[in-house]
Design a protein around this motif. Structure first.
Motif, PDB file in Angstrom:
ATOM      1  N   LEU A 381      53.118 -24.497 -17.241  1.00  0.00           N
ATOM      2  CA  LEU A 381      53.106 -23.176 -17.863  1.00  0.00           C
ATOM      3  C   LEU A 381      53.897 -23.172 -19.170  1.00  0.00           C
ATOM      4  O   LEU A 381      53.489 -22.550 -20.158  1.00  0.00           O
ATOM      5  CB  LEU A 381      53.684 -22.131 -16.908  1.00  0.00           C
ATOM      6  CG  LEU A 381      52.733 -21.609 -15.836  1.00  0.00           C
ATOM      7  CD1 LEU A 381      53.488 -20.764 -14.820  1.00  0.00           C
ATOM      8  CD2 LEU A 381      51.628 -20.772 -16.485  1.00  0.00           C
ATOM      9  N   LEU A 382      55.049 -23.850 -19.184  1.00  0.00           N
ATOM     10  CA  LEU A 382      55.839 -23.941 -20.411  1.00  0.00           C
ATOM     11  C   LEU A 382      55.033 -24.597 -21.525  1.00  0.00           C
ATOM     12  O   LEU A 382      55.115 -24.188 -22.693  1.00  0.00           O
ATOM     13  CB  LEU A 382      57.131 -24.721 -20.152  1.00  0.00           C
ATOM     14  CG  LEU A 382      58.187 -24.012 -19.298  1.00  0.00           C
ATOM     15  CD1 LEU A 382      59.274 -24.997 -18.863  1.00  0.00           C
ATOM     16  CD2 LEU A 382      58.811 -22.858 -20.071  1.00  0.00           C
ATOM     17  N   ALA A 383      54.254 -25.591 -21.167  1.00  0.00           N
ATOM     18  CA  ALA A 383      53.394 -26.239 -22.163  1.00  0.00           C
ATOM     19  C   ALA A 383      52.262 -25.307 -22.581  1.00  0.00           C
ATOM     20  O   ALA A 383      51.909 -25.227 -23.762  1.00  0.00           O
ATOM     21  CB  ALA A 383      52.827 -27.537 -21.589  1.00  0.00           C
ATOM     22  N   ALA A 384      51.715 -24.552 -21.618  1.00  0.00           N
ATOM     23  CA  ALA A 384      50.584 -23.671 -21.904  1.00  0.00           C
ATOM     24  C   ALA A 384      50.955 -22.539 -22.858  1.00  0.00           C
ATOM     25  O   ALA A 384      50.156 -22.146 -23.709  1.00  0.00           O
ATOM     26  CB  ALA A 384      50.027 -23.092 -20.603  1.00  0.00           C
ATOM     27  N   VAL A 385      52.171 -22.012 -22.717  1.00  0.00           N
ATOM     28  CA  VAL A 385      52.591 -20.925 -23.616  1.00  0.00           C
ATOM     29  C   VAL A 385      53.239 -21.466 -24.888  1.00  0.00           C
ATOM     30  O   VAL A 385      53.729 -20.720 -25.711  1.00  0.00           O
ATOM     31  CB  VAL A 385      53.537 -19.927 -22.916  1.00  0.00           C
ATOM     32  CG1 VAL A 385      52.852 -19.289 -21.725  1.00  0.00           C
ATOM     33  CG2 VAL A 385      54.842 -20.591 -22.482  1.00  0.00           C
ATOM     34  N   GLU A 386      53.229 -22.795 -25.036  1.00  0.00           N
ATOM     35  CA  GLU A 386      53.671 -23.482 -26.255  1.00  0.00           C
ATOM     36  C   GLU A 386      55.134 -23.213 -26.588  1.00  0.00           C
ATOM     37  O   GLU A 386      55.482 -22.804 -27.697  1.00  0.00           O
ATOM     38  CB  GLU A 386      52.763 -23.095 -27.431  1.00  0.00           C
ATOM     39  CG  GLU A 386      51.315 -23.507 -27.221  1.00  0.00           C
ATOM     40  CD  GLU A 386      50.423 -23.167 -28.409  1.00  0.00           C
ATOM     41  OE1 GLU A 386      50.900 -22.447 -29.313  1.00  0.00           O
ATOM     42  OE2 GLU A 386      49.275 -23.622 -28.431  1.00  0.00           O
TER      43      GLU A 386
END
Length: 502
Positions: A381-386
């Motif tokens: 999720l941290l990667a998905a929200v950049e």
């Protein structure tokens, strides 16, 4: 007849460069400010604005370049030397002692004395003169600072700088903590300072006030000056393009179509801060909440989240009665809350990015239950929200405001909430990060979540909301469509009549 020579710049910074631990944060930056001028400085978080202001105020020393004050070369080794040279800085987070009076704060460490004792009468008299000089009629030298409003405390900070004979004022996000009606007071104060010939470097993410107040605008990006333009020749679209290095087709994503069924219903719901409220929050929509500071907007979100529970009326979720009496109960019911006080309430600043993102899921379920899978999911999720960070183990305090807010969002997304409450979701965040947060909020609604969004920024409220309710004095003052005008929102917020154009 020859035209008069232009005045010397009060502050001129030339070819300024600065690095930390081998990483360049400023490179070859030129900027100046003239007597009576408001020179705005804009740019995304990480553009170098704060470092540049700290160099101007003596907190940091440049690695290269030069500074001149009123035409004279200076080297500022510390803030005290900057103050002596006539540079004052008004920080976003005030540096005041709440238990002391206005006069005691203004002259802290520099109290006038008479026969070896503090001359309180002289101190109060001089403070009264300074307050009068900026038109601060609602602040008295004997007022205790902790009992003043945010706008009044800002006046105290400005008067404190003027007491040091500041000729140059640096204002860092001066309206970040102000309500709409308080912003007008700041505008009047800035104009009084201009009339006295004080030069102002004005740092802000809010483009509307940059255009309202400034005569010139400098854009920083990646530690470099991109452009300096006369405000009269600039447009918001051009500034955004300079700041983010790309076109933004729109400040706000397209709005949704028809909303779904009501997920949350309030019927006569109230508590000590809220009068009986009737309200529906529907799936698939962003419900905007407007109103002045103190109108009950945040109290509504806190009641829905169980921080200050409803004590009267009824709240239903999916048609079933529910009344969260604690945030833990609200989280388990599928409700998430992104507080307006990101640093004070939303984050554990000394903990890592990953630990902050796991806070809600760890609180809602036993630590031993699904820990490995949960951590993997949150990392995704941290990667998905950049989220841009050195790594998930980096302390969250070192992230920019936009990235801190994305960490908070990732925390709640990990819980797959059905209802999301956002209180000032983009306060103090640069324009590029704002666009990313707006996209995330709209995406949540498009996927069926019910979103309640509180905002003091009227363009954001109108640009993001499918429907708007306005609060006044702890009650709903009315409801408006998402394409309502700013005048209609303010009319309901202030209780003044508004004529709809024929």
């Amino acid at each position: 007849m020859d035209s008069p020579e232009p005045p010397d710049a009060l502050l001129a910074m030339h070819d300024v460069g600065k690095s930390f631990y081998g990483v360049s944060v400023l490179s070859n930056v030129d900027i100046d400010v003239y007597p009576g001028e408001v020179h705005a400085v804009v740019g995304e978080n990480g553009a170098g604005k704060s470092t540049l202001m700290k160099i101007a105020s003596g907190v940091h020393q440049p690695d290269s370049g030069s500074l001149r004050i009123a035409g004279e070369p200076v080297v500022l080794h510390n803030p005290r030397e900057a103050q002596a040279a006539g540079v004052g800085i008004i920080h976003q987070e005030f540096n005041l002692l709440p238990e002391r009076t206005v006069a005691e704060n203004v002259f802290l460490g520099r109290e006038p004395t008479r026969r070896g004792l503090v001359d309180r009468r002289a101190m109060r008299a001089r403070t009264a003169e300074l307050l009068a000089s900026v038109g601060a009629e609602t602040v008295r030298p004997t007022d205790r600072v902790g009992q003043l409003g945010v706008a009044q405390q800002q006046v105290v900070e400005i008067v404190k700088a003027l007491s040091l004979d500041a000729r140059i004022l640096i204002m860092d996000e001066p309206t970040a903590a102000l309500a709409d009606h308080e912003v007008e007071l700041l505008y009047a104060l800035v104009r009084r300072l201009q009339a006295r010939g004080i030069g102002i470097l004005y740092v802000s993410h809010r483009l509307a006030e940059v255009f309202d107040l400034s005569s010139r605008i400098t854009v920083l990006k990646d530690g470099r000056r991109v452009v300096t333009v006369d405000t009269a020749d600039a447009t918001p679209e051009a500034l955004v393009r300079h700041m983010v290095g790309r076109e933004l087709a729109s400040y706000y994503p397209p709005k949704a179509g028809a909303p779904g069924a009501a997920l949350v219903t309030l019927a006569g719901a109230g508590n000590g801060r809220l009068r009986p409220i009737d309200l529906e929050l529907r799936s698939g929509e962003v419900l905007g909440v407007g109103g002045l500071q103190g109108s009950g907007r945040s109290a509504l979100a806190r009641a829905l989240f169980g921080v200050e529970s409803f004590t009267a009326g009824q709240m239903t979720l999916d048609g079933k009665p529910v009344r969260p009496r604690s945030p833990r109960q609200a989280v388990r019911a599928g409700i998430a809350y992104v507080t307006e006080d990101r640093k004070g309430e939303g984050l554990a600043l000394s903990q890592s990015v990953l630990d902050n993102a796991l806070l809600a899921s760890r609180a809602a379920t036993p630590r031993w239950f699904g820990g490995g899978a949960r951590t993997t999911s949150v990392r995704a999720l941290l990667a998905a929200v950049e989220v841009h960070a050195a790594g998930v183990d980096q302390e969250v305090r070192y992230l920019s405001g936009g990235n801190q807010q994305k960490v908070v969002l990732a925390r709640w997304l990990a819980m797959a909430p059905r209802v999301l409450l956002f209180d000032e979701p983009t306060r103090g965040i640069d324009v590029g990060a704002k666009a990313a947060i707006h996209e995330l909020i709209r995406d949540l609604a498009d996927k069926g979540a019910a979103v309640l969004m509180i905002s003091s920024e009227l363009p954001e409220l109108l640009g993001m909301s499918d429907r708007i309710v306005v609060m006044r004095d702890g009650a709903l003052a009315g409801e408006l469509p998402g394409d309502a005008s700013e005048e209609a929102v303010l009319s309901l917020a202030t209780g003044t009549p508004h004529e709809v154009p024929a």
